[in-house]
Structure formats: structure tokens, C-alpha cells
Design a protein around this motif. Structure first.
Motif, short mmCIF file in Angstrom:
data_model
loop_
_atom_site.label_atom_id
_atom_site.label_comp_id
_atom_site.label_asym_id
_atom_site.label_seq_id
_atom_site.Cartn_x
_atom_site.Cartn_y
_atom_site.Cartn_z
N LYS A 1 2.57 12.08 1.56
CA LYS A 1 1.16 12.36 1.34
C LYS A 1 0.33 11.12 1.66
CE LYS A 1 1.49 16.45 -0.87
NZ LYS A 1 0.74 17.68 -0.50
N PRO A 2 -0.91 11.29 2.13
CA PRO A 2 -1.80 10.13 2.30
C PRO A 2 -2.16 9.56 0.94
CG PRO A 2 -2.98 12.16 2.74
CD PRO A 2 -1.53 12.53 2.59
N MET A 3 -2.47 8.27 0.90
CA MET A 3 -2.76 7.61 -0.37
C MET A 3 -3.94 8.25 -1.09
SD MET A 3 -1.65 5.31 -2.43
CE MET A 3 -0.65 4.12 -1.53
N ALA A 4 -4.87 8.80 -0.34
CA ALA A 4 -6.05 9.42 -0.96
C ALA A 4 -5.69 10.59 -1.87
CB ALA A 4 -7.03 9.88 0.12
N GLU A 5 -4.52 11.19 -1.67
CA GLU A 5 -4.14 12.35 -2.48
C GLU A 5 -3.42 11.97 -3.77
OE1 GLU A 5 -2.52 15.80 -0.69
OE2 GLU A 5 -3.63 15.56 1.19
N ASN B 1 0.80 -1.23 0.00
CA ASN B 1 0.00 0.00 0.00
C ASN B 1 0.83 1.28 0.00
OD1 ASN B 1 -2.41 -1.63 0.23
ND2 ASN B 1 -1.92 -1.87 2.40
N HIS B 2 1.79 1.34 -0.93
CA HIS B 2 2.58 2.54 -1.12
C HIS B 2 2.63 2.90 -2.60
CE1 HIS B 2 4.01 1.30 2.87
NE2 HIS B 2 4.41 2.55 3.04
N ALA B 3 2.84 4.16 -2.85
CA ALA B 3 3.07 4.65 -4.21
C ALA B 3 4.01 5.85 -4.11
CB ALA B 3 1.75 5.06 -4.88
N ALA B 4 4.53 6.29 -5.25
CA ALA B 4 5.46 7.41 -5.25
C ALA B 4 5.31 8.19 -6.54
CB ALA B 4 6.89 6.93 -5.09
N ILE B 5 5.64 9.45 -6.46
CA ILE B 5 5.68 10.33 -7.63
C ILE B 5 6.98 11.12 -7.61
CG2 ILE B 5 4.75 12.51 -8.55
CD1 ILE B 5 1.96 11.39 -8.20
N ILE B 6 7.62 11.20 -8.76
CA ILE B 6 8.77 12.08 -8.95
C ILE B 6 8.31 13.19 -9.89
CG2 ILE B 6 11.14 12.30 -9.78
CD1 ILE B 6 11.50 9.30 -9.22
N ASP B 7 8.26 14.40 -9.39
CA ASP B 7 7.88 15.56 -10.20
C ASP B 7 9.14 16.09 -10.86
OD1 ASP B 7 7.20 18.08 -11.18
OD2 ASP B 7 5.74 18.45 -9.58
N PHE C 1 3.59 8.21 -1.06
CA PHE C 1 2.18 8.12 -0.68
C PHE C 1 1.94 6.86 0.13
CE2 PHE C 1 2.35 10.83 -4.35
CZ PHE C 1 1.36 11.77 -4.17
N GLY C 2 1.13 6.99 1.16
CA GLY C 2 0.76 5.86 2.00
C GLY C 2 0.12 6.36 3.27
N ASP C 3 -0.36 5.46 4.06
CA ASP C 3 -1.07 5.84 5.28
C ASP C 3 -0.43 5.17 6.49
OD1 ASP C 3 -3.12 7.33 3.89
OD2 ASP C 3 -3.90 5.38 3.25
N ASP C 4 -0.34 5.92 7.60
CA ASP C 4 0.09 5.30 8.84
C ASP C 4 -0.93 4.25 9.26
OD1 ASP C 4 2.44 6.79 9.13
OD2 ASP C 4 1.34 8.47 10.05
N ILE D 1 -3.63 -2.32 -12.52
CA ILE D 1 -4.27 -1.95 -13.79
C ILE D 1 -5.59 -1.22 -13.51
CG2 ILE D 1 -5.39 -2.88 -15.86
CD1 ILE D 1 -3.27 -5.12 -15.80
N MET D 2 -6.35 -1.75 -12.56
CA MET D 2 -7.63 -1.11 -12.22
C MET D 2 -7.41 0.25 -11.56
SD MET D 2 -9.65 -3.18 -13.56
CE MET D 2 -11.15 -2.31 -13.10
N LEU D 3 -6.37 0.37 -10.74
CA LEU D 3 -6.07 1.67 -10.13
C LEU D 3 -5.72 2.69 -11.20
CD1 LEU D 3 -5.56 3.59 -7.80
CD2 LEU D 3 -3.28 2.53 -7.52
N LEU D 4 -4.89 2.31 -12.15
CA LEU D 4 -4.52 3.22 -13.24
C LEU D 4 -5.75 3.58 -14.07
CD1 LEU D 4 -1.18 1.50 -14.27
CD2 LEU D 4 -1.40 3.80 -13.30
N SER D 5 -6.62 2.61 -14.26
CA SER D 5 -7.87 2.87 -14.97
C SER D 5 -8.67 3.97 -14.27
CB SER D 5 -8.70 1.58 -15.06
OG SER D 5 -9.99 1.83 -15.57
N ASP D 6 -8.74 3.90 -12.96
CA ASP D 6 -9.46 4.91 -12.18
C ASP D 6 -8.73 6.26 -12.22
OD1 ASP D 6 -11.39 3.06 -11.52
OD2 ASP D 6 -10.50 2.59 -9.55
N LEU D 7 -7.42 6.24 -12.07
CA LEU D 7 -6.65 7.48 -12.04
C LEU D 7 -6.78 8.27 -13.32
CD1 LEU D 7 -3.33 6.31 -10.30
CD2 LEU D 7 -5.11 7.75 -9.32
N PHE D 8 -6.80 7.56 -14.45
CA PHE D 8 -6.84 8.23 -15.76
C PHE D 8 -8.24 8.24 -16.37
CE2 PHE D 8 -2.41 6.94 -15.26
CZ PHE D 8 -1.76 8.17 -15.49
#
Length: 464
Positions: A104-108, A58-64, A73-76, A134-141
Motif C-alpha cells: 500500500k502507499p504510505m498515504a493509506e 519511509n516504510h511501515a507495516a501492519i499485521i492484521d 506501506f511505502g512509496d516507489d 511519536i508525532m505520526l502516532l499522535s496524528d494517526l490516533f
């Protein structure tokens, strides 16, 4: 986890290779076996592990890339989670371990991705292979899940391949140290290879050795006296003296670096003359192709070196005939050697092949062959120092393939089908080492697992 600087430097290299936009990296989540709370052993996504190092769900990351910022991204975790699974570091503490400033929390996650999309910024991500991502990316985009496969960033994928192909000193040390477990696995199999023992018993013992050594197996174990089936995962047979047992097995280190070795074992400890003759050809192909493995050489050429050793050896036994070079050029030898010499290995047993095996193995350097056998070569590119690859030639007598080619009259100038008929009960032999490409050549990682005829026979007999 490696030191913080390792992950910081890896991300800096990535930022230097991808021009603009944001890079999205998704970690893996738990995958249920048969209901939500009963899950398969967790395995983190290798790309996320490589650049962000966190081996948890349950983690993700973004490099801007445009603003030179990184986000984790993740939650305590909740008290309820602590009761069942124990305490974990906070998100802020985890970010500090890998040198990321922004948490950031995962919701963001969706908010940041959608803001970038609305501004027309490129969102780079690698090809997903798990359904939930795949389903998460489907929702994100906000696209149908079937469209997600068209969206990965070739620019990012090529950059990841370029960086991950060259193993760092800390990675080489991790791979090297875990080779002791690989050695233990395969010598255990040799010592157990006696009449009356089942393939399943040996498979279970090897999985135990792997777990005791630090991690799960790096792929489902191949342990079969029907070695002519290249990826034979059936373990239902009982061994008898005279059988050949092919064991292709590997282990993951505590940091998830893979081993991948194969040995073929005479049950009871003595090769028959016929087995010894074929076995020695494969030993020679392994050793000679390893001598051809060095920086600046296309691994395709090392594969062809092994192919010619195999064709020449089979010709000496009367199984092949004619000009050896021409037989290999036309692919006649591939009836006996229908796969490639090897592949990259690292965090994945087939390293980075979740991206695309042709892209990893060939990039833009050369086209992948369509010829039977050579088309199965997963790695054809020019070797570089500190690549880690497998070296795994083999000879197999596959009755269905023999019958088909014979009926079609294929390669009759090079294959003695009458002699081959008497080998249809033979099975198969494969011998595989893990190889580090060095400045001037290459070397086998770790202590070499017994491979010479006398050493293998002695190891088997020591288990009586």
C-alpha cells in the motif's frame, strides 16, 4: 537481509502470541543533523528490521491478526530521488523479498489505522522513541503527543521480547562473524596506547576500524583514562605512561547486530603492581561469573557471584573488611562496582531496551532491586539457551562517591576508608566479553580479545 523464510517465520511466531486486532510497526526516517538534507547516518528501527527486514527509510507495516493479512506501506521513489540517491527496488519487489503479499502507499496507512480504531479493534504498537514517530502516532490516533506514551501494547511488547530474546542460528552466525571487527578494534586501541597519543586519536581509529568492518559503531565510544566515569565520552586527554586507558567500544555488523566489548589498557605496556592487583580481581570476576552463566540460572545470581569475587579480592588488599557475603548482601561492594554485570545484546547494543529496560531484564519473573548498585543490573531474568549477553564486571574508585559515603558513615563495617583514600587517583577497570548461552553453559563469541595481564602488555608493546 536474511532469507525470506526467516522473516515469514518471525511474523508467524508473533501472530501466535498476540490475540487480536492489528499490529502497527513503524520504520525510521532520516533525522537531520542541522538542516533537512544533511542527515545523520540512517539507522532502521530494530523491531521493524527484525520482522520486516527492510533497511530503508519511509516504510511501515501492519499485521492484521483477525484476517491473517500483512501489509507493507511505502512509496516507489521518484526520478529526482534516483538522481541523488540511486535506484531502489520497487515496493512490490521489496515486499516479495520478505514474503509480504499486500503493498500500500504510505498515504493509506492512516486510513487503515483509523478504520480499525472506529471499529473498536485494538491497534498494537511498541513504545516509540523517535520524535517523528511519536508525532505520526499522535496524528494517526488524533491524540496529543504527550498521550502517546500511554498507548503502547504491553501484549505486543512482551511477545516481541519473548521472540527476540532467543537468537536464531542466522543471528548467532552474524554476531560471531562480526567479532573479528571487535577484536581488531580493541587490539588497535592496545597497540596505540602509548605516551603522547590522545584519546581522540584512538577513538577516531576505532571508528574507522568499525566502518571498514561493515558498519557504524554500535554506541558512542568510551575511550578514556578517567575510567572511573562509567560512560565517559570525553576524549580530550593525552596519554602518559602509567595511565590506565578504559576502552568500551562496539561495532554494528552489516545487518546491524552489535558487538560490545571493554578492555582496560596500561599505557606504555606495563601494569604497575597496584594496577595489576586490581586488574586481576576484575579478570577473576569476569571468568568466574562466566562459569556461573548457564540456562536455568538467574543472571542476577551471576552478578552476585562477580560481586563476591570483587569484595573478596578487595578485602585481600585491605580495601574492604568483614564478612564478604554480608558485605555484598548489604551492597557495600557497590561503591567499587556500582553497575550491573551485563545486559542482552543483539540488534541493539542494549537489546530491546527501547521497549523498557526493566521489562526486558526482569519481565514478571522478579522485581528489580532498589539497592544501590544492584538496581543498575539491567538483566536479572533466568537465562535460556541461545540468549546473548554481556559479561562486564568492573572496579572503580569514584572520588565523589567515596567522599559522600565516607561523610555519611556508610558501610564502615565493610569499607576501609583510610586505605581507599590512597586509591582515589586510580581510575577504573572494566573487562567485557559477549557471551552466548549454550545448552550446558556459555561461551565467548569470537576469538577472545586479549585479557590476561601478560597478553595485554605484550599487545600494547607490539604497537611501538
Amino acid at each position: 537481509m536474511f532469507s525470506k523464510d526467516v522473516y515469514i517465520n518471525r511474523r508467524k511466531k508473533l501472530q501466535a502470541k498476540v490475540k487480536s486486532g492489528i499490529i502497527l510497526m513503524l520504520g525510521n526516517n532520516d533525522s537531520p543533523m542541522n538542516y533537512a538534507d544533511n542527515v545523520y547516518h540512517f539507522r532502521q528501527d530494530s523491531t521493524f528490521l527484525y520482522f520486516f527486514g527492510i533497511d530503508l527509510q519511509n516504510h511501515a507495516a501492519i499485521i492484521d491478526l483477525d484476517n491473517n493479512k500483512e501489509y507493507l506501506f511505502g512509496d516507489d521513489i521518484s526520478l529526482g530521488h534516483i538522481i541523488w540517491m540511486g535506484p531502489q527496488p520497487t515496493m512490490t519487489e521489496k515486499a516479495a523479498q520478505i514474503g509480504v503479499e499486500n503493498v500500500k502507499p504510505m498515504a493509506e496507512l492512516s486510513k487503515m489505522v483509523q478504520e480499525a480504531t472506529k471499529k473498536g479493534r485494538k491497534v498494537h504498537f511498541n513504545p516509540p522513541y523517535r520524535g517523528e514517530n511519536i508525532m505520526l502516532l499522535s496524528d494517526l490516533f488524533e491524540v496529543h503527543h504527550s498521550k502517546v506514551k500511554e498507548m503502547p501494547s504491553l501484549e505486543l511488547t512482551k511477545a516481541c521480547i519473548n521472540i527476540r530474546s532467543i537468537k536464531e542460528p542466522c543471528e548467532i552466525a552474524e554476531l560471531e562473524s562480526h567479532m573479528a571487527t571487535a577484536y581488531n578494534m580493541h587490539t588497535t586501541a592496545m597497540k596505540m596506547a602509548h605516551a603522547g597519543v590522545t584519546e581522540q586519536e584512538i577513538t577516531g581509529a576505532l571508528e574507522g576500524v568499525s566502518m571498514a568492518g561493515g558498519g557504524m559503531v554500535s554506541f558512542p565510544i568510551i575511550c578514556s583514562k578517567r575510567g572511573e566515569t562509567l560512560h565517559n565520552h570525553d576524549h580530550s586527554n593525552t596519554l602518559q605512561n602509567g595511565d590506565l586507558l578504559l576502552v568500551d567500544a562496539g561495532s554494528e555488523s552489516p545487518l546491524h547486530y552489535a558487538t560490545d566489548n571493554t578492555r582496560t589498557i596500561p599505557v606504555g605496556g606495563t601494569f604497575s603492581q597496584r594496577q595489576k592487583e586490581i586488574y586481576q580481581i576484575v579478570v577473576d570476576a569476569n571468568n568466574i561469573s562466566r562459569e556461573a552463566t548457564k540456562p536455568g540460572v538467574q543472571y542476577r545470581e551471576a552478578h552476585l557471584v562477580a560481586s563476591k569475587v570483587i569484595a573478596a579480592g578487595l578485602k585481600d588488599l585491605g580495601l574492604m573488611k568483614g564478612d564478604v557475603d554480608e558485605a555484598v548482601a548489604q551492597g557495600a561492594h557497590a561503591m567499587f562496582f556500582p553497575h550491573g554485570l551485563g545486559h542482552m545484546i543483539g540488534l541493539d547494543v542494549h537489546d530491546m531496551e527501547d521497549y523498557n529496560d526493566t521489562l526486558v531484564g526482569y519481565m514478571d519473573e522478579l522485581p528489580r532491586s532498589t539497592q544501590f548498585g544492584l538496581s543498575a543490573l539491567r538483566l536479572g531474568r533466568t537465562l535460556e539457551e541461545n540468549w546473548v549477553v554481556t559479561n562486564e564486571p568492573g572496579i572503580y574508585f569514584i572520588p565523589a562517591l567515596i567522599d559522600t559515603w565516607k561523610a555519611e558513615g556508610k558501610h564502615t563495617d565493610f569499607i576501609n576508608y583510610d586505605k581507599v583514600e590512597s586509591y582515589k587517583d586510580f581510575g577504573g577497570i572494566r573487562l567485557e566479553d559477549d557471551i552466548l548461552v549454550t545448552k550446558d553453559g556459555c561461551r565467548i563469541l569470537g576469538e577472545r580479545i586479549p585479557i590476561e595481564v601478560e597478553d595485554v602488555e605484550a599487545t600494547v608493546k607490539s604497537g611501538k
